[in-house]
Scaffold this motif. Structure first.
Motif, PDB file in Angstrom:
ATOM      1  N   LEU A   7     -46.687-155.653  72.090  1.00  0.00           N
ATOM      2  CA  LEU A   7     -45.983-155.890  70.828  1.00  0.00           C
ATOM      3  C   LEU A   7     -45.905-154.618  69.987  1.00  0.00           C
ATOM      4  O   LEU A   7     -44.889-154.353  69.341  1.00  0.00           O
ATOM      5  CB  LEU A   7     -46.645-157.021  70.045  1.00  0.00           C
ATOM      6  N   CYS A   8     -46.960-153.829  69.996  1.00  0.00           N
ATOM      7  CA  CYS A   8     -46.929-152.553  69.259  1.00  0.00           C
ATOM      8  C   CYS A   8     -45.864-151.627  69.824  1.00  0.00           C
ATOM      9  O   CYS A   8     -45.067-151.051  69.069  1.00  0.00           O
ATOM     10  CB  CYS A   8     -48.296-151.877  69.303  1.00  0.00           C
ATOM     11  N   LEU A   9     -45.839-151.499  71.130  1.00  0.00           N
ATOM     12  CA  LEU A   9     -44.837-150.632  71.761  1.00  0.00           C
ATOM     13  C   LEU A   9     -43.427-151.143  71.515  1.00  0.00           C
ATOM     14  O   LEU A   9     -42.507-150.367  71.231  1.00  0.00           O
ATOM     15  CB  LEU A   9     -45.113-150.512  73.255  1.00  0.00           C
ATOM     16  N   SER A  10     -43.241-152.454  71.613  1.00  0.00           N
ATOM     17  CA  SER A  10     -41.899-153.011  71.390  1.00  0.00           C
ATOM     18  C   SER A  10     -41.444-152.746  69.961  1.00  0.00           C
ATOM     19  O   SER A  10     -40.261-152.491  69.718  1.00  0.00           O
ATOM     20  CB  SER A  10     -41.863-154.501  71.705  1.00  0.00           C
ATOM     21  N   PHE A  41     -32.816-152.674  73.966  1.00  0.00           N
ATOM     22  CA  PHE A  41     -33.046-153.180  75.322  1.00  0.00           C
ATOM     23  C   PHE A  41     -34.508-152.980  75.726  1.00  0.00           C
ATOM     24  O   PHE A  41     -35.150-153.883  76.264  1.00  0.00           O
ATOM     25  CB  PHE A  41     -32.109-152.488  76.317  1.00  0.00           C
ATOM     26  N   PHE A  42     -35.038-151.792  75.442  1.00  0.00           N
ATOM     27  CA  PHE A  42     -36.424-151.501  75.802  1.00  0.00           C
ATOM     28  C   PHE A  42     -37.399-152.312  74.951  1.00  0.00           C
ATOM     29  O   PHE A  42     -38.462-152.712  75.427  1.00  0.00           O
ATOM     30  CB  PHE A  42     -36.687-149.997  75.702  1.00  0.00           C
ATOM     31  N   LEU A  46     -40.274-155.208  76.451  1.00  0.00           N
ATOM     32  CA  LEU A  46     -41.696-155.256  76.113  1.00  0.00           C
ATOM     33  C   LEU A  46     -42.058-156.517  75.332  1.00  0.00           C
ATOM     34  O   LEU A  46     -43.111-157.117  75.564  1.00  0.00           O
ATOM     35  CB  LEU A  46     -42.076-154.014  75.293  1.00  0.00           C
ATOM     36  N   ALA A  47     -41.200-156.944  74.418  1.00  0.00           N
ATOM     37  CA  ALA A  47     -41.510-158.092  73.556  1.00  0.00           C
ATOM     38  C   ALA A  47     -41.512-159.413  74.319  1.00  0.00           C
ATOM     39  O   ALA A  47     -42.373-160.261  74.086  1.00  0.00           O
ATOM     40  CB  ALA A  47     -40.527-158.154  72.389  1.00  0.00           C
ATOM     41  N   GLN A  68     -46.626-160.382  65.368  1.00  0.00           N
ATOM     42  CA  GLN A  68     -45.429-159.525  65.428  1.00  0.00           C
ATOM     43  C   GLN A  68     -45.081-158.969  64.047  1.00  0.00           C
ATOM     44  O   GLN A  68     -44.778-157.793  63.901  1.00  0.00           O
ATOM     45  CB  GLN A  68     -44.254-160.344  65.991  1.00  0.00           C
ATOM     46  N   GLU A  69     -45.127-159.810  63.043  1.00  0.00           N
ATOM     47  CA  GLU A  69     -44.748-159.373  61.692  1.00  0.00           C
ATOM     48  C   GLU A  69     -45.740-158.365  61.125  1.00  0.00           C
ATOM     49  O   GLU A  69     -45.344-157.406  60.450  1.00  0.00           O
ATOM     50  CB  GLU A  69     -44.603-160.577  60.761  1.00  0.00           C
TER      51      GLU A  69
END
Length: 112
Positions: A7-10, A41-42, A46-47, A68-69
């Motif tokens: 989630l951090c990367l997304s 897209f990326f 990830l998400a 996520q928020e």
């Protein structure tokens, strides 16, 4: 932990897709949209697995959303400061405290 990392990367990709173009106001809007879609897209790559994995591990959809928020606000604050040159004010801290309250509400009574 993999859910949080994904989630951090997304969110890094999402924030770049949504706000990265703000430093180039002369960029044509259509170009900004196409570049944003390409970057997003990326974010989706990830998400989507992050949410599937988190749900399979026992997080509710609401818990995944609030995670996520919180990550979104954190990543955005860093992005706004470093990329856009915005000052981090007390409002960011206030928003963070509100999000902490939301997290507490959704995770109260959750078994580890």
């Amino acid at each position: 932990m993999p859910t949080i990392l994904l989630l951090c990367l997304s969110n890094v990709f999402m924030t770049a897709a949504w706000y990265g173009h703000l430093k180039q106001p002369s960029m044509p809007l259509a170009r900004a949209i196409i570049i944003g879609w390409a970057i997003a897209f990326f974010e989706y790559c990830l998400a989507v697995p992050a949410n599937r994995l988190g749900y399979a591990q026992g997080y509710s959809a609401a818990q995944l959303k609030i995670i996520q928020e919180v990550i979104t606000l954190s990543v955005f604050a860093i992005f706004a400061w470093l990329w856009l040159g915005e000052r981090l004010t007390w409002r960011y801290a206030g928003a963070g405290l509100c999000m902490a309250g939301a997290v507490a509400c959704l995770f109260a009574g959750r078994k580890a």
